[in-house]
Design a protein around this motif. Structure first.
Motif: not given
Length: 313
Positions: A27-37, A88-92, A97-98
């Motif tokens: 398994w491998g999951i890529k989490v996208p970048s997000q500012g102020r988090v 990650l969105d593609d995994v959902f 994923y509910p």
């Protein structure tokens, strides 16, 4: 109140649990970048690898390991450094994923359980504490067992994430905030190199001055009077403070005063003259001018914008 506590109260941090995972190799999951988090991952069971954008080395994670990615950088979690990662969105979408419950993903091999979440910071706040945190904060499982606070909190989070009884998310959110604060404290205690601003907390004399500034920012402080608090000469204190905090003592006093004013504007109903006086300004005009330099708008407009924002949310 000590300076670090006051700063962390100022940051208007809000934590949230993404999910508990049940991942099986490959398994491998890529989490996208997000500012102020600031994102966090806790390895509850099994092991995995973490690769953070702009970092050279992959990080191995196993039971009890905790990582925080303070600046929202894109990163990959996988069972092996060689496993391709799915967004990650593609995994959902792939697993439908509910939005609640465990995220189950992978090929059916060796298992890994993570608790994943984030700390979001108010867009209105820019603070050197956050700005100067390193790309990755990490506490390994063997460190956590030596630091019983983390061992206990991680164990409690794992229990709540597995049971998901009524109120579990609220408990996990509060515990996650504690983790963030404690990991910063651990970073300060263990870092030997210079980190702009954060290193000021590791110098006992400068840390004492920071606490005094935060305790009574309205005091008519001067570099000389602050040097007396630090038991240092005026020039030696000024040089040392500027070296560690990455700003002069008087710049920092102004910064703290206006941060306090921003909280008063959004959380209370005091008049602008009353706020100006309470933080040490002798006139509303001087306060308004300084506030605009730091926040880009005058105090009255800042208050109106934040009232409108709360009404829309």
């Amino acid at each position: 109140m000590d300076a670090l506590t006051d700063i962390l109260n100022t940051l208007r941090m809000k934590s949230s649990l993404y999910f508990r995972t049940e991942l099986t190799a490959p398994w491998g999951i890529k989490v996208p970048s997000q500012g102020r988090v600031a994102r966090f991952h806790i390895a509850i069971r099994g092991q995995c690898w973490l690769r953070v954008e702009d970092m050279d080395d992959d990080i191995f994670m196993s039971n009890g390991d905790l990582v925080i990615i303070p600046h929202g950088a894109s990163h990959i979690l996988a069972d092996s450094p060689d496993t391709p990662a799915t967004d990650l969105d593609d995994v959902f979408q792939e697993i439908a994923y509910p939005g609640s419950g465990p995220l189950v993903f992978g090929g059916g091999g060796a298992g890994c359980c993570l608790v994943c979440g984030e700390f979001a910071f108010d867009d209105r706040e820019n603070h050197p504490l956050l700005d100067n945190l390193p790309t990755l904060l990490r506490v390994t499982g063997d460190q956590s067992y030596n630091a019983r606070w983390l061992d206990s909190v991680i164990g409690f989070i794992a229990h709540e994430a597995a049971s998901m009884q009524a109120g579990a998310n609220a408990i996990i959110d509060r515990l996650s905030e504690i983790i963030f604060i404690q990991v910063i404290r651990t970073t300060l205690a263990s870092t030997k190199g210079h980190i702009p601003f954060l290193s000021a907390f590791t110098d006992p004399r400068i840390s004492t001055v920071l606490s005094e500034i935060h305790r009574t920012p309205e005091t008519d402080w001067t570099v000389e009077s602050l040097g007396q608090v630090a038991n240092m000469s005026r020039s030696a204190f000024s040089n040392r403070f500027t070296e560690l905090a990455n700003m002069t003592p008087l710049q920092y006093i102004m910064f703290v005063r206006l941060q306090k004013a921003s909280r008063m504007l959004t959380e209370g109903y005091d008049s602008l003259p009353a706020i100006a006086e309470s933080i040490g300004y002798k006139s509303e005009a001087a306060f308004s001018l300084a506030f605009k330099r730091q926040f880009g708008v005058r105090p009255g407009e800042y208050r109106r914008l934040n009232i409108s924002s709360r009404q829309r949310s």
